[in-house]
Design a protein around this motif. Structure first.
Motif, PDB file in Angstrom:
ATOM      1  N   LEU A 199       0.848  -1.197   0.000  1.00 37.90           N
ATOM      2  CA  LEU A 199       0.000   0.000   0.000  1.00 37.90           C
ATOM      3  C   LEU A 199       0.881   1.244   0.000  1.00 37.90           C
ATOM      4  O   LEU A 199       2.106   1.152   0.196  1.00 37.90           O
ATOM      5  CB  LEU A 199      -0.901  -0.005   1.240  1.00 37.90           C
ATOM      6  N   LEU A 218      -4.291   7.959  -7.694  1.00 33.14           N
ATOM      7  CA  LEU A 218      -4.320   6.685  -6.982  1.00 33.14           C
ATOM      8  C   LEU A 218      -5.404   5.783  -7.576  1.00 33.14           C
ATOM      9  O   LEU A 218      -6.496   6.258  -7.904  1.00 33.14           O
ATOM     10  CB  LEU A 218      -4.663   6.989  -5.519  1.00 33.14           C
ATOM     11  N   THR A 219      -5.099   4.492  -7.684  1.00 28.02           N
ATOM     12  CA  THR A 219      -6.167   3.522  -7.969  1.00 28.02           C
ATOM     13  C   THR A 219      -6.504   2.863  -6.657  1.00 28.02           C
ATOM     14  O   THR A 219      -5.608   2.535  -5.884  1.00 28.02           O
ATOM     15  CB  THR A 219      -5.697   2.400  -8.925  1.00 28.02           C
ATOM     16  N   ASN A 220      -7.768   2.653  -6.402  1.00 29.82           N
ATOM     17  CA  ASN A 220      -8.169   1.958  -5.181  1.00 29.82           C
ATOM     18  C   ASN A 220      -9.372   1.086  -5.489  1.00 29.82           C
ATOM     19  O   ASN A 220     -10.432   1.623  -5.752  1.00 29.82           O
ATOM     20  CB  ASN A 220      -8.499   2.962  -4.072  1.00 29.82           C
ATOM     21  N   PRO A 221      -9.209  -0.270  -5.438  1.00 31.01           N
ATOM     22  CA  PRO A 221      -8.000  -1.003  -5.106  1.00 31.01           C
ATOM     23  C   PRO A 221      -6.853  -0.681  -6.072  1.00 31.01           C
ATOM     24  O   PRO A 221      -7.073  -0.336  -7.223  1.00 31.01           O
ATOM     25  CB  PRO A 221      -8.411  -2.470  -5.237  1.00 31.01           C
ATOM     26  N   ASN A 222      -5.635  -0.844  -5.531  1.00 33.16           N
ATOM     27  CA  ASN A 222      -4.469  -0.445  -6.315  1.00 33.16           C
ATOM     28  C   ASN A 222      -4.081  -1.535  -7.325  1.00 33.16           C
ATOM     29  O   ASN A 222      -4.762  -2.545  -7.452  1.00 33.16           O
ATOM     30  CB  ASN A 222      -3.302  -0.067  -5.388  1.00 33.16           C
ATOM     31  N   PHE A 227      -6.796  -3.145  -1.402  1.00 35.30           N
ATOM     32  CA  PHE A 227      -7.530  -1.931  -1.058  1.00 35.30           C
ATOM     33  C   PHE A 227      -6.652  -1.041  -0.180  1.00 35.30           C
ATOM     34  O   PHE A 227      -6.075  -1.501   0.804  1.00 35.30           O
ATOM     35  CB  PHE A 227      -8.826  -2.297  -0.311  1.00 35.30           C
ATOM     36  N   GLU A 228      -6.558   0.225  -0.549  1.00 34.76           N
ATOM     37  CA  GLU A 228      -5.759   1.191   0.227  1.00 34.76           C
ATOM     38  C   GLU A 228      -6.548   1.547   1.491  1.00 34.76           C
ATOM     39  O   GLU A 228      -7.396   2.445   1.494  1.00 34.76           O
ATOM     40  CB  GLU A 228      -5.495   2.459  -0.599  1.00 34.76           C
ATOM     41  N   ILE A 231      -6.934   5.149   3.085  1.00 36.08           N
ATOM     42  CA  ILE A 231      -7.347   6.160   2.117  1.00 36.08           C
ATOM     43  C   ILE A 231      -7.845   7.456   2.779  1.00 36.08           C
ATOM     44  O   ILE A 231      -7.567   8.555   2.283  1.00 36.08           O
ATOM     45  CB  ILE A 231      -8.400   5.586   1.119  1.00 36.08           C
TER      46      ILE A 231
END
Ligand SMILES: Cc1ncc(COP(=O)(O)O)c(C=O)c1O
Length: 496
Positions: A199, A218-222, A227-228, A231
């Motif tokens: 993360l 940011l991608t989330n989930p990355n 999952f970050e 966040i």
């Protein structure tokens, strides 16, 4: 590639050309009709060098070519990050309705009320799903959505601080389009390392924040399928320093209807309709990458946006947008693609949408558990809609992730994404998507485990793969550096 036509495979349509052959048998009127109509100076001196083929030659050539391609309609396509899920055929029926197909973007708004209503309703759905205020449909793909978002970021800081700031932060696991868009948007990239959890390293992020930072993408989930969980702290830190948080929606599929980027603190969101809303990937286009923004950024969206006059119950093009970043695409984006995405949302409804995310995450975890002994996860534990594992244990036998990928082709599967994200050695990024059945996942797992066994028993088999595809191992570096996308008569490259 089962069911592929056998026999000699010509390379281009010109290879089957024979002088005088025609695909059309319409009788020609006597004399050339062009003679009286086109001034002599504008007429060609010689006919164009087009292939001369019969209708059957033509049909066979293109049918053969189509069979050389892998497609989700042919088999499993677990290409991580790309979300290659099935595109329901009803989308094509709806997009092909005469009322959608036959309209023209120059028509006055009064004549295309249905199309405007569809865009308006789609905007409400996407705003609801993302937790944002307004949406543009102009961007033609996720990457163009990124540029749109970054230009909005520039407009925001220019309006509020008098200058656009100069740096955008990007995690080291990010997709390549993120830094490319940052550069195109006129910013410098500052990379943030991932921590041992995979993360964003919070301490490194906080240390990187200063008044030059315009935002974080940011991608989330990355891109590791995780999952970050920090966040909210990430968003708070960004906002404290006056930066904006950009949501790369490539992985939106995993959280659709479960959690909203707006509620996590994101300010700008792009969506890839070909990933999340099953519009065709289409080999590069036409695509759609809608961008949604929070209320404080709405005035910067590309112009025009759709407006709604409630009293008159009429939709119109709202062009009165003095702070807009301008146009990102001709007319209003690729409308036909939005019609397909709209059809998807309407046919699933709210409850169906939530099941997308649940099934996508369940399928990825099921597959992860089946193959983890042979291909350990990069970051052990539950994943979201995709997982990144590694082929590193096979390296001692001289087998690499690339060999696994190529052997999968022989066994009837599209390979997963390999060597991405860059932070994982021998990475294999697997995204089965929600549309695969348990039987398909079992078959893919069996193929992956078979390959792990072959790495010990017959590594040469893996080095030679693929042997069933029209072409074997390509020199990918050469293909990229000496890219020829245009046929030229007599060009030597075909024979090289
Ligand atoms: C994480 C991520 N961001 C951005 C993109 C770019 O999206 P597009 O292909 O729609 O331009 C992709 C595409 O695969 C992606 O996976």
């Amino acid at each position: 590639m089962s069911g592929r036509a056998r026999g000699p495979e010509p390379q281009t349509i010109f290879d089957v050309s024979a002088p005088g052959r025609r695909a059309s048998s319409v009788a020609q009127p006597a004399g050339s009709p062009a003679e009286g109509l086109i001034p002599p100076g504008l007429r060609r001196a010689s006919p164009p060098r087009l292939p001369e083929v019969s209708e059957l030659d033509l049909v066979r050539h293109y049918t053969r070519l189509s069979q050389r391609n892998w497609a989700i309609d042919v088999g499993v396509y677990p290409l991580g990050s790309c979300t290659m899920k099935y595109n329901p055929k009803v989308h094509e029926d709806v997009a092909g309705l005469p009322g959608f197909r036959n309209i023209h973007p120059w028509q006055p708004a009064d004549q295309v009320q249905g199309a405007l209503q569809l865009l308006w309703e789609m905007e409400q759905y996407l705003a609801e799903l993302t937790g944002m205020a307004r949406v543009t449909f102009q961007p033609a793909a996720g990457a163009q959505g990124e540029l749109t978002g970054l230009l909005i970021m520039r407009a925001h800081h220019t309006a509020t601080e008098g200058h656009p700031r100069s740096v955008v932060l990007i995690p080291d696991s990010a997709h390549g389009t993120n830094p490319a868009s940052v550069a195109l948007g006129g910013y410098k990239v500052r990379q943030i390392p991932s921590d041992e959890r995979g993360l964003v390293d919070l301490a490194a992020l906080e240390a990187a924040l200063d008044p030059s930072v315009a935002g974080l993408m940011l991608t989330n989930p990355n891109t590791l399928g995780l999952f970050e969980t920090d966040i909210e702290r990430i968003a708070a830190a960004l906002h404290r320093s006056g930066g904006l948080l950009y949501f790369d929606g490539a992985n939106f599929n995993a959280i659709l209807g479960k959690v909203r980027p707006g509620d996590m603190g994101f300010d700008i969101v792009h969506m890839n309709t070909h990933k999340t809303f099953t519009t065709p990937h289409g080999g590069g286009g036409p695509g759609s990458g809608p961008v949604a923004v929070s209320a404080r950024l709405a005035q910067y969206l590309p112009s025009p946006v759709v407006g709604y006059d409630e009293a008159a119950n009429r939709w119109f093009w709202d062009t009165d947008r003095p702070q807009s970043i301008g146009r990102l695409h001709g007319f209003h984006g690729n409308f036909g693609v939005v019609v397909r995405a709209y059809t998807y949302l309407r046919s699933l409804g709210g409850e169906g949408l939530v099941r997308i995310a649940e099934r996508a995450v369940l399928n990825a975890n099921y597959l992860r558990a089946l193959v983890r002994e042979a291909y350990p996860e990069a970051h052990p534990g539950t994943c979201m809609h995709e997982f990144v594992c590694t082929a590193k244990p096979l390296r001692a036998k001289g087998v690499r992730a690339m060999d696994v990928a190529k052997r999968l082709i022989d066994l009837g599967f599209h390979p997963p994404t390999v060597y991405f994200p860059l932070v994982v050695e021998e990475a294999m990024m697997v995204e089965p998507t929600e549309t695969e059945s348990r039987e398909s996942l079992d078959a893919l797992a069996a193929a992956l485990l078979q390959i792990a066994g072959e790495a010990s028993s017959d590594p040469e088999l893996l080095h030679e793969a693929p042997v069933t595809a029209p072409v074997g191992r390509l020199d990918e570096a050469r293909a990229a550096r000496r890219l020829h996308v245009r046929w030229e008569p007599g060009s030597p490259w075909l024979d090289e």
